[in-house]
Enzyme design. Structure first.
Site, short mmCIF file in Angstrom:
data_model
loop_
_atom_site.label_atom_id
_atom_site.label_comp_id
_atom_site.label_asym_id
_atom_site.label_seq_id
_atom_site.Cartn_x
_atom_site.Cartn_y
_atom_site.Cartn_z
N ILE A 138 41.30 3.36 -36.89
CA ILE A 138 41.59 2.63 -35.67
C ILE A 138 40.82 3.33 -34.56
O ILE A 138 40.88 4.55 -34.43
CB ILE A 138 43.11 2.58 -35.38
CG1 ILE A 138 43.40 1.82 -34.08
CG2 ILE A 138 43.72 3.97 -35.35
CD1 ILE A 138 44.90 1.64 -33.82
N SER A 139 40.05 2.58 -33.79
CA SER A 139 39.20 3.18 -32.77
C SER A 139 40.02 3.84 -31.67
O SER A 139 41.18 3.48 -31.42
CB SER A 139 38.30 2.11 -32.14
OG SER A 139 37.39 1.59 -33.07
N LYS A 140 39.41 4.79 -30.99
CA LYS A 140 40.05 5.43 -29.85
C LYS A 140 40.39 4.39 -28.79
O LYS A 140 39.62 3.44 -28.59
CB LYS A 140 39.13 6.49 -29.24
CG LYS A 140 38.82 7.66 -30.15
CD LYS A 140 38.15 8.80 -29.41
CE LYS A 140 36.76 8.46 -28.96
NZ LYS A 140 36.07 9.66 -28.36
#
Length: 254
Positions: free
Chosen positions: A100-102
């Site tokens: 999951i991206s920042k």
């Protein structure tokens, strides 16, 4: 603490910052019947607002993107062992070699997608559903969202994560994201969560005139950059921005 370094911006035709259009009110995002939380746990409004303040300090200025980021509960999209890190500005594993991206990366890409445009956007396409978090945020910024994932395990996980929210404008698809989703085209916007050596032609073909695409691409061997493409009556206009690191873009369904 050193101040965050400013990101490279767009040319004058697409400035970033406070000049973004005044947004409409973001609707609440919670399962039906869920009471508003005002405590100090991960469900609390205060925890999400603390994340929003950090995003603002890092240069995110679009008010409706910030409002959407402060509405979606990110901890509901990560594994239980990692929930205490959910609101830190870090990527987290979600299985099958994906992350999951920042929050800062999600907000940055959506700010680029939305800036200077009337909201809500029309129909948008997300390539790489992952755990479903970014799709949920996008559902607050667009009239209709199609999100496609090639990994069946993640597609199923996203469906499970999103089912309680009952978002009528969000459609999850299992398929090859490199091909886009022609049945939903043309799109006002396309966002990709994986980067290849070039932007697939199917994506720009499915982008509406006046639409915008935001995606990572390895324009130089081993070096990804964030790329924005605007589709105009005169053709495609590409802007290359800061270096990024996303998982590689792959074809096929597994």
């Amino acid at each position: 603490m050193n101040a965050p370094k400013p990101r490279p911006g767009f040319p004058a035709r697409l400035p970033l910052g406070p000049a973004a259009p005044t947004p409409a009110r973001v609707r609440p995002l919670a399962p039906p019947g869920t009471p508003a939380s005002s405590g100090v746990g991960l469900d609390s409004h205060a925890v999400r607002q603390a994340m929003v303040r950090k995003l603002s300090a890092l240069g995110i200025g679009h008010p409706q993107v910030l409002a959407a980021m402060g509405t979606v509960e990110r901890h509901r999209f990560v594994d239980s062992a990692l929930v205490n890190q959910a609101y830190e500005d870090t990527s987290l594993p979600i299985g099958l070699g994906q992350t999951i991206s920042k929050p800062n990366v999600v907000a940055r890409m959506l700010e680029l997608l939305c800036h200077g445009r009337s909201l809500p956007l029309g129909r948008v396409l997300e390539v790489g559903t992952g755990c479903g978090y970014q799709a949920a945020v996008m559902s607050l910024l667009a009239k209709e969202v199609y999100s496609i994932e090639r990994l069946r395990g993640l597609h199923d996980k996203a469906r499970e994560n999103l089912r309680p929210l009952r978002l009528p404008n969000l459609h999850l698809l299992l398929g090859d994201g490199m091909l886009g989703f022609a049945a939903g085209a043309p799109y006002a916007g396309i966002v990709a969560a994986a980067g290849g050596e070039a932007i697939p032609g199917a994506w720009t073909d499915q982008l509406a005139v006046g639409g915008r695409l935001v995606a990572p691409a390895a324009l130089q061997p081993g070096r990804q950059h964030l790329v924005v493409i605007d589709k105009t009556l005169n053709g495609l206009q590409q802007t290359v921005l800061e270096p990024v690191h996303f998982v590689p873009l792959k074809s096929g369904v597994v």
